[in-house]
Design an enzyme around this catalytic site. Structure first.
Site, PDB file in Angstrom:
ATOM      1  CD  GLU A 173      -2.715  -1.436   0.106  1.00  0.00           C
ATOM      2  OE1 GLU A 173      -2.857  -0.496  -0.705  1.00  0.00           O
ATOM      3  OE2 GLU A 173      -3.279  -2.533  -0.048  1.00  0.00           O
TER       4      GLU A 173
ATOM      5  CB  CYS B 250      -1.155   7.145   1.726  1.00  0.00           C
ATOM      6  SG  CYS B 250      -2.519   6.172   2.404  1.00  0.00           S
TER       7      CYS B 250
END
Length: 476
Positions: free
Chosen positions: A223, A257
């Site tokens: 990720e 993110c």
């Protein structure tokens, strides 16, 4: 204020290997735990979060220098508990073997898929959301019946110590254990022969993690991040756009993110949009940099990088607007809007990961899609438009990990939607049933019904029967 240094009890590679083998031995003794055991582990994980939330939030605030306890509870503890509730509520259905169809030539065969645990999963989690990004994957790992080793970031030593104590109080080392340490320990952790390895962090480090896992053929879930765009057209109300962009960008001071990294919007609205976003930021943080809700940048090095990005863009002639003055001592940066920076500026080449937002002129859906696809595929994409055709044009011409339409951030908070990247923004997805399956082996099982096994009809010696079957199933 400066961060208090917390000494982390580093672990040698040999000790990590011993801990991994201890979990593997326990897994071999119980390779497919029943639902009651999995549910009990999830229940204990929920208790860990609920009972320890105050201490864990305080530790995170200590690591950041300043971070509101409310931000940690709402953005980390709450989603972790929601994920646990979702997993416990659906675990029975997820574990049930799935019936699969049989082809015409195999109608006498019953097919099914049984999802079984992989074994021991390693979780390398980052500093920006240290609680949720350690425990989020752990929820799915435990639901799938695995055991887990956690290695949180070296930038959150106070949190790591608190989480290690909380984990040890709720779980046997054979179930879940935590490894502390710095970069060397993280690298050694990546090289362990896990049955699966999860990493959340930067693309650059993700490449190194994948390379370290490759010799063991350890499958990875990465990720990562990237430059997540917001695309705005002229149909969407400016005030609503400003509010959603400000919220998505300023959560955790932009250290997210999936935070909006830049905005593509018609040139005519750039200046009014910038002013509206700045007004929303001031409303969110009425006391400016001193506001309790405004988070510090994690380290002086990270803050210096961000300040350098803004200075470079300003020196190149870009207009920089600030919501309020920063506080250098507390590492609270001035939230900044940068209007039309040079395309070769660091702001436009690197993931920003801070409270800085470039606005780029863009007139059409085709132009926006071309701009986005010229770079790496982002982890998130946001489209603000009342025009269904405009939204569909962006969706069909681009790729991203996830999407929120007419808002920001929302998709990652949905417990039944997968979370994951594509290309440079990641490999694989988890959350909900996708996480359960990600950390399971889909074991195919075929069973002939009755006395007839179709394979008996296809065995040598080949003669008239073989020719008949060829005509039936292949054609003349």
């Amino acid at each position: 204020m400066p961060q208090a240094r917390i000494e982390q009890p580093d672990m040698q590679a040999s000790d990590m290997t011993a801990l991994l083998e201890r979990q593997r031995a326990a897994f071999r003794a119980e390779p497919d735990p029943p639902r009651a055991i999995r549910d009990d582990r999830l229940r204990r994980l929920a208790a860990l979060v609920k009972d320890g939330r105050a201490r864990l939030a305080a530790a995170i605030a200590q690591d950041f220098g300043h971070r509101s306890v409310h931000e940690t509870l709402l953005l980390e503890a709450g989603p972790a508990l929601a994920a646990i509730r979702h997993a416990r509520g659906h675990l029975k259905a997820w574990m049930r073997p799935q019936r699969r169809a049989s082809a015409l030539e195999f109608l006498s065969v019953r097919n099914r898929v049984r999802y079984q645990p992989l074994g021991v999963v390693g979780i390398l989690s980052p500093w920006n959301y240290p609680l949720f990004l350690a425990l989020g994957p752990l929820v799915d790992v435990l639901a799938a019946g695995n055991r887990a080793l956690l290695k949180p970031s070296e930038f959150t030593p106070a949190f790591n110590a608190a989480l290690a104590e909380a984990v040890a109080a709720r779980f046997a080392p054979e179930e879940v254990a935590l490894v502390q340490g710095g970069v060397a320990e993280a690298e050694a952790f990546s090289r362990l022969p896990f049955d699966h390895l999860v990493f959340t962090g930067s693309t650059a480090v993700g490449r190194r993690v994948m390379a370290a896992a490759a010799p063991n053929l350890t499958p990875v879930t990465l990720e990562l991040g990237g430059k997540c765009p917001v695309v705005l057209d002229g149909t969407w109300p400016l005030a609503r756009a400003a509010r959603d962009i400000a919220i998505g960008k300023l959560l955790n001071a932009g250290q997210t993110c999936i935070a909006p990294d830049y905005v593509l919007a018609p040139r005519a609205v750039l200046r009014p949009l910038a002013e509206a976003i700045l007004a929303e930021i001031r409303a969110m943080y009425p006391n400016g940099a001193q506001d309790d809700g405004y988070t510090s940048v994690i380290t002086a090095q990270h803050a210096g990088r961000l300040e350098g990005m803004v200075a470079e863009a300003r020196d190149a002639g870009a207009e920089v607007l600030e919501a309020f003055a920063g506080d250098a001592a507390a590492r609270k940066l001035a939230p900044a809007i940068v209007i039309d920076p040079p395309r070769d500026a660091r702001l436009m080449r690197e993931e920003i990961f801070g409270p800085i937002l470039p606005l780029i002129p863009c007139e059409t859906a085709a132009e926006a899609a071309a701009f986005i696809t010229a770079g790496e595929r982002p982890l998130a994409l946001y489209v603000l438009s009342r025009d269904r055709g405009f939204r569909e044009a962006i969706l069909s011409r681009t790729q991203s990990g996830g999407v929120t339409l007419n808002g920001t951030i929302l998709h990652v908070a949905q417990t039944d939607l997968p979370f994951g990247g594509v290309g440079a923004s990641g490999i694989g997805a988890y959350h909900g049933i996708e996480g359960f399956r990600r950390f399971s082996h889909a074991r195919a099982i075929a069973e002939p019904l009755g006395p007839v096994n179709p394979m008996h009809l296809a065995r040598p010696p080949f003669g008239a029967l073989a020719k008949l079957l060829e005509r039936v199933f292949i054609g003349g």
